[in-house]
Design a protein around this motif. Structure first.
Motif, PDB file in Angstrom:
ATOM      1  N   HIS A 122       1.049  -1.655  -0.236  1.00  0.00           N
ATOM      2  CA  HIS A 122      -0.467   0.130  -0.079  1.00  0.00           C
ATOM      3  C   HIS A 122       0.958   1.649  -0.632  1.00  0.00           C
ATOM      4  O   HIS A 122       0.742   2.468  -0.558  1.00  0.00           O
ATOM      5  N   GLU A 123       1.417   1.396   1.023  1.00  0.00           N
ATOM      6  CA  GLU A 123       2.915   2.248   1.118  1.00  0.00           C
ATOM      7  C   GLU A 123       3.623   2.641  -0.932  1.00  0.00           C
ATOM      8  O   GLU A 123       3.845   3.228  -0.980  1.00  0.00           O
ATOM      9  N   GLU A 124       3.827   1.463  -1.076  1.00  0.00           N
ATOM     10  CA  GLU A 124       4.472   1.501  -2.477  1.00  0.00           C
ATOM     11  C   GLU A 124       3.821   2.320  -3.584  1.00  0.00           C
ATOM     12  O   GLU A 124       3.934   2.791  -4.282  1.00  0.00           O
ATOM     13  N   ASP A 125       2.479   1.876  -3.505  1.00  0.00           N
ATOM     14  CA  ASP A 125       1.380   2.107  -4.459  1.00  0.00           C
ATOM     15  C   ASP A 125       1.472   3.676  -4.247  1.00  0.00           C
ATOM     16  O   ASP A 125       0.948   4.362  -5.295  1.00  0.00           O
ATOM     17  N   VAL A 126       1.267   4.074  -2.898  1.00  0.00           N
ATOM     18  CA  VAL A 126       0.613   5.660  -2.138  1.00  0.00           C
ATOM     19  C   VAL A 126       2.601   6.506  -3.518  1.00  0.00           C
ATOM     20  O   VAL A 126       2.054   7.333  -3.869  1.00  0.00           O
ATOM     21  N   LEU A 127       3.028   6.067  -2.650  1.00  0.00           N
ATOM     22  CA  LEU A 127       4.345   6.415  -3.283  1.00  0.00           C
ATOM     23  C   LEU A 127       4.454   6.446  -5.018  1.00  0.00           C
ATOM     24  O   LEU A 127       4.593   7.895  -5.214  1.00  0.00           O
ATOM     25  N   HIS A 128       4.080   5.801  -5.312  1.00  0.00           N
ATOM     26  CA  HIS A 128       4.049   5.619  -6.402  1.00  0.00           C
ATOM     27  C   HIS A 128       3.017   6.305  -7.474  1.00  0.00           C
ATOM     28  O   HIS A 128       3.463   7.492  -8.977  1.00  0.00           O
ATOM     29  N   HIS A 129       2.166   6.399  -6.925  1.00  0.00           N
ATOM     30  CA  HIS A 129       0.745   7.749  -7.419  1.00  0.00           C
ATOM     31  C   HIS A 129       0.906   9.101  -7.685  1.00  0.00           C
ATOM     32  O   HIS A 129       1.139   9.655  -8.087  1.00  0.00           O
ATOM     33  N   THR A 130       2.357   9.311  -6.009  1.00  0.00           N
ATOM     34  CA  THR A 130       2.463  10.906  -5.617  1.00  0.00           C
ATOM     35  C   THR A 130       3.584  10.892  -6.245  1.00  0.00           C
ATOM     36  O   THR A 130       3.992  12.558  -7.441  1.00  0.00           O
ATOM     37  N   ILE A 131       4.503  10.292  -6.843  1.00  0.00           N
ATOM     38  CA  ILE A 131       5.425  10.258  -8.494  1.00  0.00           C
ATOM     39  C   ILE A 131       4.705  10.577  -9.177  1.00  0.00           C
ATOM     40  O   ILE A 131       5.387  11.563 -10.291  1.00  0.00           O
ATOM     41  N   ALA A 132       4.191  10.167  -9.959  1.00  0.00           N
ATOM     42  CA  ALA A 132       3.270  10.146 -11.505  1.00  0.00           C
ATOM     43  C   ALA A 132       2.662  11.434 -11.187  1.00  0.00           C
ATOM     44  O   ALA A 132       2.529  12.202 -12.255  1.00  0.00           O
ATOM     45  N   LEU A 133       1.990  12.410  -9.992  1.00  0.00           N
ATOM     46  CA  LEU A 133       1.469  13.367 -10.220  1.00  0.00           C
ATOM     47  C   LEU A 133       2.665  14.055 -10.017  1.00  0.00           C
ATOM     48  O   LEU A 133       2.661  15.825 -10.957  1.00  0.00           O
ATOM     49  N   GLU A 135       5.607  13.900 -11.660  1.00  0.00           N
ATOM     50  CA  GLU A 135       5.502  13.885 -12.758  1.00  0.00           C
ATOM     51  C   GLU A 135       4.833  14.649 -13.979  1.00  0.00           C
ATOM     52  O   GLU A 135       5.465  15.652 -14.862  1.00  0.00           O
ATOM     53  N   ASN A 136       3.848  14.417 -13.300  1.00  0.00           N
ATOM     54  CA  ASN A 136       2.494  14.553 -14.748  1.00  0.00           C
ATOM     55  C   ASN A 136       2.716  17.118 -14.535  1.00  0.00           C
ATOM     56  O   ASN A 136       2.917  17.473 -15.165  1.00  0.00           O
ATOM     57  N   CYS A 137       2.759  17.296 -13.010  1.00  0.00           N
ATOM     58  CA  CYS A 137       3.130  18.696 -12.848  1.00  0.00           C
ATOM     59  C   CYS A 137       4.079  19.493 -13.450  1.00  0.00           C
ATOM     60  O   CYS A 137       4.473  20.221 -14.162  1.00  0.00           O
ATOM     61  N   LEU A 138       5.518  18.272 -13.635  1.00  0.00           N
ATOM     62  CA  LEU A 138       6.492  18.858 -14.319  1.00  0.00           C
ATOM     63  C   LEU A 138       6.952  19.118 -15.354  1.00  0.00           C
ATOM     64  O   LEU A 138       7.835  18.968 -16.417  1.00  0.00           O
ATOM     65  N   SER A 161      -0.829  38.534 -21.632  1.00  0.00           N
ATOM     66  CA  SER A 161      -0.805  37.708 -20.205  1.00  0.00           C
ATOM     67  C   SER A 161      -0.743  36.222 -21.359  1.00  0.00           C
ATOM     68  O   SER A 161      -0.784  35.974 -22.185  1.00  0.00           O
ATOM     69  N   VAL A 162       0.280  35.432 -20.546  1.00  0.00           N
ATOM     70  CA  VAL A 162       0.670  34.922 -20.552  1.00  0.00           C
ATOM     71  C   VAL A 162       0.317  33.765 -19.695  1.00  0.00           C
ATOM     72  O   VAL A 162      -0.794  33.352 -18.872  1.00  0.00           O
ATOM     73  N   ARG A 163      -0.915  32.281 -20.918  1.00  0.00           N
ATOM     74  CA  ARG A 163      -1.635  31.176 -20.355  1.00  0.00           C
ATOM     75  C   ARG A 163      -0.483  29.839 -20.756  1.00  0.00           C
ATOM     76  O   ARG A 163      -0.475  29.834 -22.208  1.00  0.00           O
ATOM     77  N   SER A 164      -0.920  29.250 -20.066  1.00  0.00           N
ATOM     78  CA  SER A 164      -0.412  27.430 -19.914  1.00  0.00           C
ATOM     79  C   SER A 164      -1.413  27.060 -21.139  1.00  0.00           C
ATOM     80  O   SER A 164      -2.772  26.784 -21.333  1.00  0.00           O
ATOM     81  N   SER A 165      -1.229  25.999 -22.034  1.00  0.00           N
ATOM     82  CA  SER A 165      -1.986  25.200 -22.453  1.00  0.00           C
ATOM     83  C   SER A 165      -2.767  24.295 -21.764  1.00  0.00           C
ATOM     84  O   SER A 165      -4.088  24.251 -22.410  1.00  0.00           O
ATOM     85  N   LEU A 166      -2.624  23.877 -20.697  1.00  0.00           N
ATOM     86  CA  LEU A 166      -3.952  23.738 -19.726  1.00  0.00           C
ATOM     87  C   LEU A 166      -4.299  24.252 -19.808  1.00  0.00           C
ATOM     88  O   LEU A 166      -5.936  23.979 -18.938  1.00  0.00           O
ATOM     89  N   PRO A 175      -5.329  18.192 -15.238  1.00  0.00           N
ATOM     90  CA  PRO A 175      -4.985  17.743 -13.780  1.00  0.00           C
ATOM     91  C   PRO A 175      -4.948  18.490 -12.650  1.00  0.00           C
ATOM     92  O   PRO A 175      -4.539  19.584 -12.851  1.00  0.00           O
ATOM     93  N   ARG A 176      -5.234  17.455 -11.960  1.00  0.00           N
ATOM     94  CA  ARG A 176      -5.081  18.426 -10.540  1.00  0.00           C
ATOM     95  C   ARG A 176      -3.908  19.551 -10.062  1.00  0.00           C
ATOM     96  O   ARG A 176      -3.291  19.234 -10.459  1.00  0.00           O
TER      97      ARG A 176
END
Length: 187
Positions: A122-133, A135-138, A161-166, A175-176
Motif C-alpha cells: 500500500h505504501e509503495e502504491d501511494v509512493l508511485h501515485h505521488t511520483i506520477a502526480l 511527474e505530471n506537474c513537471l 497575459s501568459v497562459r498555459s496550454s493547460l 490535471p489536479r
C-alpha cells in the motif's frame, strides 16, 4: 542498579577486582531471586556458577523469556520474523524451554507477515501515485506549453497575459493542481 559489576580505573585494577570477586553491591531494587542469581553468576568458582540452562530456568528469568523472544523477533525486518522465531524456538527447546516451532506461533507470525507485506505494498502504491502526480506537474507538453496572448483591456490598451496550454483545456480534462494548500498534501 545500572552499574558494571566490576569497575576500576585501570585494566590491572579491573583484573584484580575480578580475581578477588569484589563487585559493585546490588541495589535493593532487585528481588531476592534476582540478587541470588546475580551473586551466583559472579561467583569466583566456576563450579558454583549456574549454566545457561540453569539461568534461563531460574524464577527471575523464565517468566520473561517469551516476551524477550517476541521483542527479538519483532526487532528485525518482517520478512525474517518467521525464520528468526523458528530458530529461537529451536534453541530454547534445546534448553528445555517451550516447544520447537509451535504451530500456533507460526500461524500468528505468518499472519503478521502478511499484514506487514500488505502495508508495504500500500505504501509503495501511494509512493508511485505521488511520483506520477509530481511527474505530471513537471511535464511540459510538446505543443508549446505557454503562449503569450494579447487582448484588449477594458480601457482600450492592449493587455498581455501568459497562459498555459493547460488553461485552454476544459476543467474536467486538466490535471489536479500541483500546489500545497497548506494541509501538507498536494492536490
Amino acid at each position: 542498579n545500572g552499574q558494571r559489576a566490576f569497575d576500576a580505573q585501570s585494566l590491572n585494577g579491573l583484573a584484580l577486582k575480578i580475581i578477588k570477586g569484589s563487585y559493585t553491591p546490588i541495589t535493593s531494587n532487585c528481588s531476592k531471586g534476582t540478587k541470588s542469581l546475580i551473586k551466583s553468576m559472579l561467583s569466583k568458582s566456576p563450579h558454583h556458577r549456574p549454566t545457561l540452562k540453569e539461568i534461563l530456568h531460574s524464577p527471575a528469568i523464565l517468566p520473561r523469556v517469551s516476551a524477550v523472544q517476541r521483542k527479538v523477533v519483532a526487532a528485525g525486518p518482517p520478512e525474517t520474523w518467521l525464520s528468526v522465531a523458528e530458530a529461537l524456538s529451536e534453541q530454547l527447546a534445546s534448553l528445555g524451554i517451550g516447544t520447537p516451532s509451535a504451530g500456533r506461533d507460526k500461524s500468528k507470525l505468518e499472519q503478521r507477515l502478511r499484514r506487514a507485506e500488505a502495508k508495504r505494498r500500500h505504501e509503495e502504491d501511494v509512493l508511485h501515485h505521488t511520483i506520477a502526480l509530481l511527474e505530471n506537474c513537471l511535464k511540459t507538453p510538446a505543443d508549446n506549453a505557454f503562449s503569450e496572448e494579447v487582448s484588449p483591456s477594458p480601457r482600450g490598451a492592449p493587455h498581455r497575459s501568459v497562459r498555459s496550454s493547460l488553461d485552454r483545456q476544459p476543467p474536467h480534462a486538466r490535471p489536479r493542481a500541483c500546489t500545497d494548500d497548506g494541509s501538507g498534501t498536494l492536490g
